[in-house]
Design a protein around this motif. Structure first.
Motif, short mmCIF file in Angstrom:
data_model
loop_
_atom_site.label_atom_id
_atom_site.label_comp_id
_atom_site.label_asym_id
_atom_site.label_seq_id
_atom_site.Cartn_x
_atom_site.Cartn_y
_atom_site.Cartn_z
N PHE A 1 0.82 -1.20 0.00
CA PHE A 1 0.00 0.00 0.00
C PHE A 1 0.86 1.26 0.00
O PHE A 1 1.86 1.33 0.70
CB PHE A 1 -0.93 0.01 1.22
CG PHE A 1 -1.87 -1.15 1.24
CD1 PHE A 1 -3.04 -1.11 0.51
CD2 PHE A 1 -1.57 -2.30 1.94
CE1 PHE A 1 -3.90 -2.19 0.50
CE2 PHE A 1 -2.42 -3.38 1.95
CZ PHE A 1 -3.60 -3.32 1.22
N ASN A 2 0.41 2.25 -0.77
CA ASN A 2 1.09 3.53 -0.85
C ASN A 2 0.08 4.65 -0.63
O ASN A 2 -1.12 4.48 -0.88
CB ASN A 2 1.74 3.71 -2.23
CG ASN A 2 2.77 2.64 -2.50
OD1 ASN A 2 3.64 2.38 -1.68
ND2 ASN A 2 2.66 1.99 -3.64
N ALA A 3 0.56 5.79 -0.18
CA ALA A 3 -0.32 6.91 0.16
C ALA A 3 -1.10 7.43 -1.04
O ALA A 3 -2.21 7.94 -0.87
CB ALA A 3 0.50 8.03 0.78
N ASP A 4 -0.57 7.31 -2.25
CA ASP A 4 -1.25 7.89 -3.41
C ASP A 4 -2.22 6.94 -4.10
O ASP A 4 -2.75 7.25 -5.16
CB ASP A 4 -0.22 8.41 -4.42
CG ASP A 4 0.63 7.29 -5.02
OD1 ASP A 4 0.67 6.19 -4.44
OD2 ASP A 4 1.25 7.53 -6.06
N GLN A 5 -2.50 5.79 -3.50
CA GLN A 5 -3.41 4.83 -4.11
C GLN A 5 -4.87 5.23 -3.89
O GLN A 5 -5.22 5.87 -2.91
CB GLN A 5 -3.18 3.43 -3.55
CG GLN A 5 -1.89 2.81 -4.03
CD GLN A 5 -1.64 1.47 -3.39
OE1 GLN A 5 -1.67 1.36 -2.17
NE2 GLN A 5 -1.38 0.47 -4.20
N THR A 6 -5.71 4.80 -4.82
CA THR A 6 -7.15 5.07 -4.71
C THR A 6 -7.82 3.96 -3.93
O THR A 6 -7.22 2.91 -3.64
CB THR A 6 -7.78 5.14 -6.11
OG1 THR A 6 -7.70 3.84 -6.71
CG2 THR A 6 -7.10 6.18 -6.98
N LEU A 7 -9.07 4.16 -3.60
CA LEU A 7 -9.85 3.15 -2.90
C LEU A 7 -9.87 1.84 -3.68
O LEU A 7 -9.71 0.76 -3.11
CB LEU A 7 -11.29 3.64 -2.68
CG LEU A 7 -12.26 2.62 -2.08
CD1 LEU A 7 -11.82 2.21 -0.69
CD2 LEU A 7 -13.67 3.18 -2.07
N TYR A 8 -10.02 1.92 -5.01
CA TYR A 8 -10.04 0.72 -5.84
C TYR A 8 -8.72 -0.03 -5.77
O TYR A 8 -8.68 -1.26 -5.73
CB TYR A 8 -10.37 1.07 -7.29
CG TYR A 8 -11.76 1.60 -7.48
CD1 TYR A 8 -12.87 0.78 -7.25
CD2 TYR A 8 -11.98 2.90 -7.86
CE1 TYR A 8 -14.15 1.27 -7.41
CE2 TYR A 8 -13.26 3.40 -8.03
CZ TYR A 8 -14.34 2.58 -7.79
OH TYR A 8 -15.61 3.05 -7.95
N GLU A 9 -7.64 0.70 -5.74
CA GLU A 9 -6.32 0.06 -5.65
C GLU A 9 -6.16 -0.66 -4.32
O GLU A 9 -5.63 -1.77 -4.25
CB GLU A 9 -5.21 1.09 -5.84
CG GLU A 9 -5.14 1.62 -7.25
CD GLU A 9 -4.16 2.76 -7.39
OE1 GLU A 9 -3.06 2.50 -7.91
OE2 GLU A 9 -4.48 3.89 -6.97
N VAL B 1 -8.77 -0.48 -13.65
CA VAL B 1 -9.02 0.44 -12.55
C VAL B 1 -7.86 1.41 -12.40
O VAL B 1 -8.04 2.56 -12.09
CB VAL B 1 -9.21 -0.36 -11.23
CG1 VAL B 1 -9.33 0.57 -10.05
CG2 VAL B 1 -10.44 -1.24 -11.33
N VAL B 2 -6.66 0.95 -12.63
CA VAL B 2 -5.46 1.75 -12.41
C VAL B 2 -4.74 1.93 -13.73
O VAL B 2 -4.38 0.97 -14.37
CB VAL B 2 -4.51 1.04 -11.42
CG1 VAL B 2 -3.29 1.91 -11.16
CG2 VAL B 2 -5.21 0.69 -10.15
N ILE B 3 -4.53 3.18 -14.12
CA ILE B 3 -3.74 3.46 -15.31
C ILE B 3 -2.82 4.61 -14.97
O ILE B 3 -3.26 5.74 -14.82
CB ILE B 3 -4.62 3.81 -16.52
CG1 ILE B 3 -5.54 2.65 -16.85
CG2 ILE B 3 -3.75 4.18 -17.72
CD1 ILE B 3 -6.48 2.91 -18.01
N LYS B 4 -1.55 4.31 -14.78
CA LYS B 4 -0.56 5.34 -14.44
C LYS B 4 0.22 5.66 -15.70
O LYS B 4 1.12 4.96 -16.07
CB LYS B 4 0.37 4.84 -13.33
CG LYS B 4 -0.35 4.56 -12.04
CD LYS B 4 0.61 4.03 -11.00
CE LYS B 4 -0.13 3.72 -9.74
NZ LYS B 4 0.69 3.05 -8.76
N LYS B 5 -0.12 6.76 -16.34
CA LYS B 5 0.48 7.11 -17.61
C LYS B 5 1.89 7.68 -17.46
O LYS B 5 2.68 7.60 -18.37
CB LYS B 5 -0.40 8.11 -18.34
CG LYS B 5 -1.72 7.51 -18.75
CD LYS B 5 -2.56 8.52 -19.48
CE LYS B 5 -3.91 7.90 -19.83
NZ LYS B 5 -4.79 8.82 -20.45
#
Length: 150
Positions: free
Chosen positions: A31-39, A139-143
């Protein structure tokens, strides 16, 4: 007063010495601080569905039971082919190696050959449509880093 769970005494010492953070102690390094609820939900589900033993069979679809076994490990079956199928052609190629491109092309050719149709170009279009369908559920797309994750 004792510490719960007892099996984590070394971890608590690392926390006191500044070698670990509270979040990594509680949740591990997933887990990281910048993750969303879905992550966060994806990470919890990954641990839940994963095997808790090296044989990749025992403990699936269960949480760890530290009252029986004091280990907090889990094993994930690699799913690189699915990730590559869905995201490789749209991802930045900054960190990829020639073997990634070869594996992707080989996989697409294998899939095209499995489609029972005479027009191979139409088969490729079907494959692209399936990729687009899967990509729509991401759900997660980090461009910024080219990392694309399910």
């Amino acid at each position: 007063m004792g510490i719960f769970p007892k099996c984590m005494e070394e971890d608590y010492k690392d926390l006191a010495n500044g070698k670990k953070t509270v979040s990594s102690l509680i949740f591990g390094n997933r887990f990281n601080a910048d993750q969303t609820l879905y992550e966060y939900l994806i990470e919890f589900l990954l641990v839940f569905v994963s095997a808790k033993e090296e044989n990749l069979q025992e403990g699936k679809m269960k949480f760890h039971d530290i009252s029986i076994d004091r280990k907090l490990s889990y094993w994930v079956e690699p799913r690189m082919a699915l990730r590559r199928f869905i995201f490789y052609d749209k991802a930045k190629k900054k960190g990829s190696i020639p073997a990634d491109e070869l594996a992707y092309r080989s996989m697409i050719e294998l899939l095209v050959s499995k489609i029972e149709i005479d027009d191979k170009e139409a088969a490729r279009e079907y494959i692209e449509s399936i990729q687009d369908l899967f990509r729509g559920y991401s759900v997660v797309i980090k461009k910024d880093s080219g990392v694309l994750d399910l």
